[in-house]
Design a protein around this motif. Structure first.
Motif, PDB file in Angstrom:
ATOM      1  N   VAL A  88       3.853  31.936 -22.342  1.00 38.33           N
ATOM      2  CA  VAL A  88       4.897  31.013 -21.749  1.00 38.33           C
ATOM      3  C   VAL A  88       4.261  30.032 -20.731  1.00 38.33           C
ATOM      4  CG1 VAL A  88       7.026  31.217 -19.839  1.00 38.33           C
ATOM      5  CG2 VAL A  88       6.321  33.350 -21.488  1.00 38.33           C
ATOM      6  N   ALA A  89       4.851  28.888 -20.895  1.00 38.27           N
ATOM      7  CA  ALA A  89       4.700  27.704 -20.162  1.00 38.27           C
ATOM      8  C   ALA A  89       2.771  27.355 -20.502  1.00 38.27           C
ATOM      9  CB  ALA A  89       4.934  27.638 -18.901  1.00 38.27           C
ATOM     10  N   GLY A  90       2.417  27.787 -21.423  1.00 37.97           N
ATOM     11  CA  GLY A  90       1.050  27.324 -22.004  1.00 37.97           C
ATOM     12  C   GLY A  90       0.036  28.268 -21.203  1.00 37.97           C
ATOM     13  N   GLN A  91       0.423  29.272 -20.178  1.00 39.45           N
ATOM     14  CA  GLN A  91      -0.638  29.962 -19.052  1.00 39.45           C
ATOM     15  C   GLN A  91      -0.224  31.361 -19.141  1.00 39.45           C
ATOM     16  OE1 GLN A  91      -0.183  28.001 -15.301  1.00 39.45           O
ATOM     17  NE2 GLN A  91       1.943  27.579 -15.593  1.00 39.45           N
ATOM     18  N   LYS A  92       1.176  31.932 -19.319  1.00 44.11           N
ATOM     19  CA  LYS A  92       1.541  33.335 -18.785  1.00 44.11           C
ATOM     20  C   LYS A  92       1.744  34.069 -20.182  1.00 44.11           C
ATOM     21  CE  LYS A  92       3.738  31.998 -14.720  1.00 44.11           C
ATOM     22  NZ  LYS A  92       4.973  32.069 -13.732  1.00 44.11           N
ATOM     23  N   TYR A  93       1.088  35.177 -20.201  1.00 36.74           N
ATOM     24  CA  TYR A  93       1.028  35.945 -21.556  1.00 36.74           C
ATOM     25  C   TYR A  93       2.131  37.090 -21.263  1.00 36.74           C
ATOM     26  CZ  TYR A  93      -3.120  33.569 -23.178  1.00 36.74           C
ATOM     27  OH  TYR A  93      -3.983  32.830 -23.736  1.00 36.74           O
ATOM     28  N   GLY A  94       2.899  37.526 -22.316  1.00 37.52           N
ATOM     29  CA  GLY A  94       3.892  38.501 -22.132  1.00 37.52           C
ATOM     30  C   GLY A  94       4.455  38.770 -23.648  1.00 37.52           C
ATOM     31  N   ILE A  95       5.601  39.550 -23.530  1.00 36.06           N
ATOM     32  CA  ILE A  95       6.182  40.184 -24.826  1.00 36.06           C
ATOM     33  C   ILE A  95       7.519  39.922 -24.589  1.00 36.06           C
ATOM     34  CG2 ILE A  95       6.864  42.304 -26.110  1.00 36.06           C
ATOM     35  CD1 ILE A  95       3.962  43.482 -24.992  1.00 36.06           C
ATOM     36  N   VAL A  96       8.286  39.413 -25.694  1.00 34.11           N
ATOM     37  CA  VAL A  96       9.703  39.281 -25.532  1.00 34.11           C
ATOM     38  C   VAL A  96      10.395  40.306 -25.513  1.00 34.11           C
ATOM     39  CG1 VAL A  96      11.329  38.049 -27.003  1.00 34.11           C
ATOM     40  CG2 VAL A  96       9.221  36.979 -26.933  1.00 34.11           C
ATOM     41  N   ARG A  97      11.280  40.342 -24.646  1.00 34.99           N
ATOM     42  CA  ARG A  97      12.178  41.578 -24.322  1.00 34.99           C
ATOM     43  C   ARG A  97      13.775  41.085 -24.561  1.00 34.99           C
ATOM     44  NH1 ARG A  97       8.572  45.291 -25.383  1.00 34.99           N
ATOM     45  NH2 ARG A  97       7.263  45.535 -23.744  1.00 34.99           N
ATOM     46  N   PHE A  98      14.224  39.870 -24.579  1.00 32.90           N
ATOM     47  CA  PHE A  98      15.508  39.580 -24.587  1.00 32.90           C
ATOM     48  C   PHE A  98      15.447  37.966 -25.309  1.00 32.90           C
ATOM     49  CE2 PHE A  98      18.868  36.776 -23.228  1.00 32.90           C
ATOM     50  CZ  PHE A  98      19.943  37.431 -23.391  1.00 32.90           C
ATOM     51  N   ASP A 117      24.314  34.222 -18.495  1.00 33.39           N
ATOM     52  CA  ASP A 117      25.363  33.855 -17.611  1.00 33.39           C
ATOM     53  C   ASP A 117      24.837  32.773 -16.428  1.00 33.39           C
ATOM     54  OD1 ASP A 117      27.070  35.476 -18.832  1.00 33.39           O
ATOM     55  OD2 ASP A 117      26.971  37.120 -17.453  1.00 33.39           O
ATOM     56  N   PHE A 118      23.349  32.860 -16.106  1.00 29.28           N
ATOM     57  CA  PHE A 118      23.010  31.911 -15.373  1.00 29.28           C
ATOM     58  C   PHE A 118      22.818  30.376 -15.731  1.00 29.28           C
ATOM     59  CE2 PHE A 118      19.382  33.991 -16.965  1.00 29.28           C
ATOM     60  CZ  PHE A 118      18.543  33.011 -17.514  1.00 29.28           C
ATOM     61  N   ALA A 119      22.777  30.073 -17.041  1.00 25.34           N
ATOM     62  CA  ALA A 119      22.595  28.845 -17.357  1.00 25.34           C
ATOM     63  C   ALA A 119      22.980  28.810 -18.924  1.00 25.34           C
ATOM     64  CB  ALA A 119      20.884  28.503 -17.301  1.00 25.34           C
ATOM     65  N   PRO A 120      23.331  27.604 -19.369  1.00 29.29           N
ATOM     66  CA  PRO A 120      23.817  27.520 -20.724  1.00 29.29           C
ATOM     67  C   PRO A 120      22.499  27.440 -21.650  1.00 29.29           C
ATOM     68  CG  PRO A 120      23.728  25.196 -19.440  1.00 29.29           C
ATOM     69  CD  PRO A 120      23.284  25.995 -18.608  1.00 29.29           C
ATOM     70  N   GLY A 121      22.958  27.583 -23.128  1.00 23.66           N
ATOM     71  CA  GLY A 121      22.024  27.398 -24.022  1.00 23.66           C
ATOM     72  C   GLY A 121      21.331  28.977 -24.214  1.00 23.66           C
ATOM     73  N   TYR A 122      20.303  29.017 -24.932  1.00 23.37           N
ATOM     74  CA  TYR A 122      19.741  30.218 -25.442  1.00 23.37           C
ATOM     75  C   TYR A 122      18.236  30.380 -24.725  1.00 23.37           C
ATOM     76  CZ  TYR A 122      22.663  31.023 -29.352  1.00 23.37           C
ATOM     77  OH  TYR A 122      23.791  31.260 -30.156  1.00 23.37           O
ATOM     78  N   TRP A 123      18.046  31.555 -24.101  1.00 24.37           N
ATOM     79  CA  TRP A 123      16.974  31.854 -23.226  1.00 24.37           C
ATOM     80  C   TRP A 123      15.957  33.104 -24.093  1.00 24.37           C
ATOM     81  CZ3 TRP A 123      15.772  29.300 -18.647  1.00 24.37           C
ATOM     82  CH2 TRP A 123      16.509  28.364 -18.058  1.00 24.37           C
ATOM     83  N   PHE A 124      14.702  33.005 -23.655  1.00 24.93           N
ATOM     84  CA  PHE A 124      13.921  33.913 -23.831  1.00 24.93           C
ATOM     85  C   PHE A 124      13.731  34.813 -22.495  1.00 24.93           C
ATOM     86  CE2 PHE A 124      12.412  31.906 -27.471  1.00 24.93           C
ATOM     87  CZ  PHE A 124      12.559  32.834 -28.485  1.00 24.93           C
ATOM     88  N   GLY A 125      14.024  36.099 -22.549  1.00 26.50           N
ATOM     89  CA  GLY A 125      13.449  37.024 -21.517  1.00 26.50           C
ATOM     90  C   GLY A 125      12.217  37.720 -21.900  1.00 26.50           C
ATOM     91  N   VAL A 126      11.017  37.346 -20.980  1.00 26.49           N
ATOM     92  CA  VAL A 126       9.725  37.617 -21.150  1.00 26.49           C
ATOM     93  C   VAL A 126       9.161  38.811 -20.286  1.00 26.49           C
ATOM     94  CG1 VAL A 126       7.398  36.983 -21.751  1.00 26.49           C
ATOM     95  CG2 VAL A 126       9.249  35.656 -22.334  1.00 26.49           C
ATOM     96  N   GLU A 127       8.558  40.021 -20.516  1.00 21.55           N
ATOM     97  CA  GLU A 127       7.765  40.802 -19.819  1.00 21.55           C
ATOM     98  C   GLU A 127       6.446  40.406 -19.819  1.00 21.55           C
ATOM     99  OE1 GLU A 127       6.929  45.658 -19.042  1.00 21.55           O
ATOM    100  OE2 GLU A 127       8.139  45.046 -20.737  1.00 21.55           O
ATOM    101  N   LEU A 128       5.925  40.023 -18.713  1.00 23.99           N
ATOM    102  CA  LEU A 128       4.500  39.463 -18.571  1.00 23.99           C
ATOM    103  C   LEU A 128       3.447  40.554 -18.241  1.00 23.99           C
ATOM    104  CD1 LEU A 128       5.389  36.570 -16.021  1.00 23.99           C
ATOM    105  CD2 LEU A 128       5.188  36.145 -18.207  1.00 23.99           C
TER     106      LEU A 128
END
Length: 496
Positions: free
Chosen positions: A372-382, A387-398
């Motif tokens: 994520v953002a070239g510096q934070k490692y994690g696993i995609v969970r969503f 509801d908080f912003a338009p468009g598609y989003w990734f939810g990541v567990e860091l």
């Protein structure tokens, strides 16, 4: 340091000084001030005290320093400031007294004080101090007694900006007006490439309790903008006033409308929510609801609401700062072709671009390992809409507790993880670095379906795959193979 010397000397002259600062109005302090045994360094130590009692008596203290033989251009050994520097500083409204500072400055100039001298501690000359502390009375006196080059002299402590830069950055309206009246150049750029109008603090960054400062900033911006000559090399678009042009006409001329996807400064994606005039600045402004919480407000500034969005997602910008989002432009071209009939190569190229845009958005699946953002490692969970912003989003567990939540935002849960391990990011900020980890709790059917499709497809190297244009430009056998293979590949990818 001067403080121990200051106290011990005054203790010797006066057995019981019960003061925390020097007050010339106190009889005991006045006696010390007038005592011939009080040395020049000790008097300079008094001048350095930034309290009204001292600064309001700058002319009295300055005269005592001169009486003891101090030359008009001699410097304080600690600050390297001359009496003229201190006099300009003492003109600050509130702490100082402009009238007393003007009396001493006029006297010093008459005795031959050099206005161009700089303190080696701050690299500021007398004009810089007068501009910094907003004392237009002193600016007029200084400019009458100096060479023209001092007017636009720069200061390294302010990014090599002029006195006009210094006054503008401190919201010194009186000093700015006075400098412009005397011919200060409003298009000189500092080492950051900024003209004075560009160093004025942004009114939108100011809280409600700083309404007066916001109004001063707005007036300063307009004042400096109006002072720019029309023949200068600044972009002409910044010199126009769009106050009387309706927002809908402005958007129509740009080929935009409210609710469309836009890019701010070609970097920040968002949705256009507002276009029109505002209370905080002149001209036409656009309000954008950003995809990421990198904004400055919730659609309201200074108690006036222009649109509604979650906190930190709203931002205002000049009309020139936005452009139509690229992905929206691509989809409009492929969905509404201008010609009723298109050749095979054109249609396949259009589909390839659409698939490429889709792949760019889907940087990973639930369970994949990502960066994520070239510096934070994690696993995609969503992955999906929120509801908080338009468009598609990734939810990541860091992997580390550098996130912002536990998978829930504004009371809505999208996935579960430990506090501070969850973060949301748009597809453009997520890079897939590997498949699901063994034993991943989110190794669901969607992940398995991806692997099944991948295994049933021929092995392909996406890094070296040629474009449709390259394939169709080869011989007839290659074109035949391309026409047979490419539609099948598209269907397989779409099924996945």
């Amino acid at each position: 340091m001067w403080k121990p010397v200051f106290m011990s000397t005054f203790t010797h002259l006066h057995p019981s000084p019960a003061f925390t600062f020097f007050d010339p109005n106190d009889p005991a302090c006045l006696e010390i001030l007038m005592d011939p045994r009080t040395t020049i360094p000790e008097l300079f130590a008094i001048v350095r005290q930034w309290v009204p009692q001292v600064q309001h008596k700058i002319d009295v203290i300055g005269n005592e320093i001169l009486k003891r033989g101090c030359h008009v251009n001699d410097r304080d050994g600690l600050t390297d400031m001359t009496l003229l520097h201190y006099s300009c500083k003492a003109g600050a409204h509130g702490v100082g007294d402009p009238a007393a500072a003007l009396r001493l400055s006029s006297q010093l100039i008459a005795l031959g004080a050099d206005v161009s001298l700089r303190s080696r501690w701050t690299n500021m000359n007398a004009l810089h101090y007068a501009a910094y502390f907003d004392v237009p009375e002193l600016i007029r006196v200084l400019l009458k007694a100096t060479k023209p080059r001092v007017l636009n002299s720069t200061c390294s402590d302010f990014h090599y900006g002029t006195a006009l830069h210094i006054a503008a950055s401190n919201l010194c309206l009186g000093a700015v007006k006075c400098l412009l009246e005397h011919g200060a150049n409003p298009v000189v750029r500092n080492d950051k490439g900024q003209v004075p109008g560009e160093v004025v603090p942004d009114p939108m960054d100011m809280t409600l309790d700083k309404a007066e400062a916001a109004m001063a900033a707005k007036e300063l911006m307009q004042l400096l903008l109006d002072a720019v000559p029309l023949s200068c090399n600044l972009p002409r678009a910044t010199l126009l006033n769009y106050d009387n042009i309706p927002g809908n006409l402005m958007l129509t001329s740009l080929g935009l409308k409210l609710g469309e996807r836009v890019m701010l400064d070609d970097m920040k994606p968002g949705t256009l929510r507002f276009c029109g005039t505002t209370e905080f600045a002149s001209g036409q402004w656009v309000g954008v609801e950003l995809d990421e919480p990198e904004g400055k407000n919730d659609g309201s500034v200074g108690g006036v609401r222009y649109f509604i969005c979650p906190p930190k997602l709203g931002i205002f910008a000049p009309v020139s700062k936005i452009s139509k989002a690229v992905d929206q432009a691509l989809s409009s071209v492929t969905s509404t072709p201008r010609t009723p009939r298109m050749d095979l190569a054109s249609r396949l190229t259009g589909k390839a671009k659409k698939e490429k845009g889709k792949k760019e958005k889907e940087r990973g699946k639930v369970g994949d390992q990502v960066l994520v953002a070239g510096q934070k490692y994690g696993i995609v969970r969503f992955y999906g809409k929120t509801d908080f912003a338009p468009g598609y989003w990734f939810g990541v567990e860091l992997d580390q507790a550098t996130g912002k939540h536990d998978g829930s935002v504004f009371g809505v849960r999208y996935f579960s993880c430990l506090p501070k391990y969850g973060v949301f990011a748009p597809p453009s900020r997520v890079q897939r670095i590997g498949g699901p980890k063994e034993g991943s709790q989110n190794d669901n059917t969607m992940v398995k379906k991806v692997h099944q499709v991948t295994m049933s497809q021929p092995k392909r190297n996406f890094n070296t795959m040629r474009s449709p244009k390259d394939l169709t430009s080869e011989n007839s056998i290659s074109r035949l193979l391309f026409c047979c293979w490419f539609p099948w590949m598209l269907r397989a990818e779409m099924q996945s």
